[in-house]
Write an enzyme that holds these catalytic residues in place. Structure first.
Site, mmCIF file in Angstrom:
data_model
loop_
_atom_site.group_PDB
_atom_site.id
_atom_site.type_symbol
_atom_site.label_atom_id
_atom_site.label_comp_id
_atom_site.label_asym_id
_atom_site.label_seq_id
_atom_site.Cartn_x
_atom_site.Cartn_y
_atom_site.Cartn_z
ATOM 1 N N LYS A 50 -32.635 -78.030 -84.871
ATOM 2 C CA LYS A 50 -33.003 -79.409 -85.201
ATOM 3 C C LYS A 50 -34.515 -79.535 -85.021
ATOM 4 O O LYS A 50 -34.980 -79.801 -83.908
ATOM 5 C CB LYS A 50 -32.258 -80.389 -84.275
ATOM 6 C CG LYS A 50 -30.757 -80.401 -84.540
ATOM 7 C CD LYS A 50 -30.020 -81.228 -83.523
ATOM 8 C CE LYS A 50 -30.153 -82.690 -83.809
ATOM 9 N NZ LYS A 50 -29.277 -83.496 -82.896
ATOM 10 N N ASP A 93 -33.131 -78.347 -80.002
ATOM 11 C CA ASP A 93 -33.578 -79.680 -80.429
ATOM 12 C C ASP A 93 -35.044 -79.848 -80.017
ATOM 13 O O ASP A 93 -35.941 -79.407 -80.724
ATOM 14 C CB ASP A 93 -32.649 -80.726 -79.788
ATOM 15 C CG ASP A 93 -32.900 -82.135 -80.277
ATOM 16 O OD1 ASP A 93 -33.624 -82.306 -81.267
ATOM 17 O OD2 ASP A 93 -32.379 -83.092 -79.660
ATOM 18 N N GLU A 118 -28.064 -69.160 -78.882
ATOM 19 C CA GLU A 118 -28.041 -70.616 -78.626
ATOM 20 C C GLU A 118 -27.141 -71.331 -79.615
ATOM 21 O O GLU A 118 -26.972 -70.878 -80.755
ATOM 22 C CB GLU A 118 -29.460 -71.181 -78.795
ATOM 23 C CG GLU A 118 -30.237 -71.291 -77.503
ATOM 24 C CD GLU A 118 -29.848 -72.505 -76.665
ATOM 25 O OE1 GLU A 118 -28.712 -73.009 -76.778
ATOM 26 O OE2 GLU A 118 -30.689 -72.945 -75.874
ATOM 27 N N ASP A 149 -20.747 -81.004 -78.434
ATOM 28 C CA ASP A 149 -19.869 -82.072 -77.952
ATOM 29 C C ASP A 149 -20.543 -83.428 -77.968
ATOM 30 O O ASP A 149 -21.770 -83.545 -78.003
ATOM 31 C CB ASP A 149 -19.426 -81.782 -76.513
ATOM 32 C CG ASP A 149 -20.565 -82.015 -75.516
ATOM 33 O OD1 ASP A 149 -21.640 -81.393 -75.688
ATOM 34 O OD2 ASP A 149 -20.396 -82.831 -74.595
HETATM 35 P P1 IMP Z 1 -33.183 -79.464 -76.207
HETATM 36 O O1 IMP Z 1 -33.613 -79.142 -74.801
HETATM 37 O O2 IMP Z 1 -33.687 -80.813 -76.625
HETATM 38 O O3 IMP Z 1 -33.552 -78.409 -77.214
HETATM 39 O O4 IMP Z 1 -31.639 -79.702 -76.168
HETATM 40 C C1 IMP Z 1 -30.715 -78.764 -76.313
HETATM 41 C C2 IMP Z 1 -29.390 -79.326 -75.831
HETATM 42 O O5 IMP Z 1 -29.201 -80.701 -76.248
HETATM 43 C C3 IMP Z 1 -28.274 -78.575 -76.491
HETATM 44 O O6 IMP Z 1 -27.926 -77.431 -75.762
HETATM 45 C C4 IMP Z 1 -27.177 -79.628 -76.557
HETATM 46 O O7 IMP Z 1 -26.484 -79.663 -75.326
HETATM 47 C C5 IMP Z 1 -27.902 -80.936 -76.700
HETATM 48 N N1 IMP Z 1 -27.968 -81.400 -78.101
HETATM 49 C C6 IMP Z 1 -29.065 -81.572 -78.861
HETATM 50 N N2 IMP Z 1 -28.739 -82.049 -80.082
HETATM 51 C C7 IMP Z 1 -27.396 -82.170 -80.092
HETATM 52 C C8 IMP Z 1 -26.440 -82.622 -81.085
HETATM 53 O O8 IMP Z 1 -26.766 -83.010 -82.224
HETATM 54 N N3 IMP Z 1 -25.139 -82.596 -80.715
HETATM 55 C C9 IMP Z 1 -24.708 -82.187 -79.485
HETATM 56 N N4 IMP Z 1 -25.561 -81.769 -78.532
HETATM 57 C C10 IMP Z 1 -26.897 -81.760 -78.823
#
Ligand code: IMP
Length: 194
Positions: A141, A113, A109, A169
């Protein structure tokens, strides 16, 4: 000639406020991860699976630091609205080419987040009965995690900020920065968390 080059670089970096993780630190950490994974997966012919497009750079760099035989495959997911994302909805737009039943799968990955995307994808992969399924993310994160997921290998924990570069991005830009950076406030529209 040199001026043209400088202008082009300025165009790419003018939205950036601060470098958070320099290129050398990323490359050092990726080589450590490559060494650890090579040890852990020796003799297991692992399959690395990545999600396009953010993982492109990390996957390419990590693969070159891995010293055992390994196979690679990719899936692609649709970009989704914030609302759909909050519900954990993900649409596969490209599935794997390789069957994973009985395989040792390492899911690679770019960033975890909330964990919603990863959770959906892991459930999907688990239903295909791999011999093992673990996760390696270059960026973590932890501040907005909604689902606790086991991350076996983590490159860097990031602060609670929106970052770009090294594959990440903002509106499809900045992926090709070789470092991780923060954006200037004026670059970002208000609905993106910084
Ligand atoms: P999650 O489902 O919240 O874990 O999100 C994951 C996706 O959110 C990643 O694959 C990224 O596309 C996007 N994402 C989360 N944080 C960031 C960031 O700080 N910069 C860019 N994309 C992010």
């Amino acid at each position: 000639m040199i001026n043209n080059e400088n202008n082009r670089q300025q165009e790419l970096t003018q939205g950036i406020s601060e470098v958070l993780i320099p290129e050398e630190s990323i490359s050092q950490r990726v080589s450590e991860l490559g060494a650890t994974i090579s040890r852990d997966y020796e003799g297991r012919n692992p399959l690395f699976i990545g999600v396009l497009k953010g993982v492109l750079f990390f996957m390419a760099d990590l693969l070159r630091q891995v010293t055992i035989p390994v196979e690679v495959d990719f899936i692609a997911i649709s970009s989704y609205s914030l609302e759909a994302r909050n519900k954990g909805f993900v649409r596969l737009v490209k599935d794997l080419d390789t069957p994973i039943t009985g395989r040792h799968v390492l899911f690679i990955e770019d960033v975890v987040d909330t964990g919603l995307t990863l959770n959906y994808l892991l459930q999907n992969l688990k239903s295909r009965f791999p011999a093992s399924l673990d996760v390696c993310t270059i960026f973590n994160k932890p501040h907005h995690r909604l689902i606790d997921l086991p991350l076996k290998y983590v490159g860097f924990d990031l602060p609670d900020r929106f970052v770009v570069g090294y594959g990440l991005d903002y509106r499809e830009r900045y992926r090709n920065l070789p470092y991780v950076a923060l954006l200037k406030a004026q670059t970002i529209t208000p609905n993106i968390r910084t």
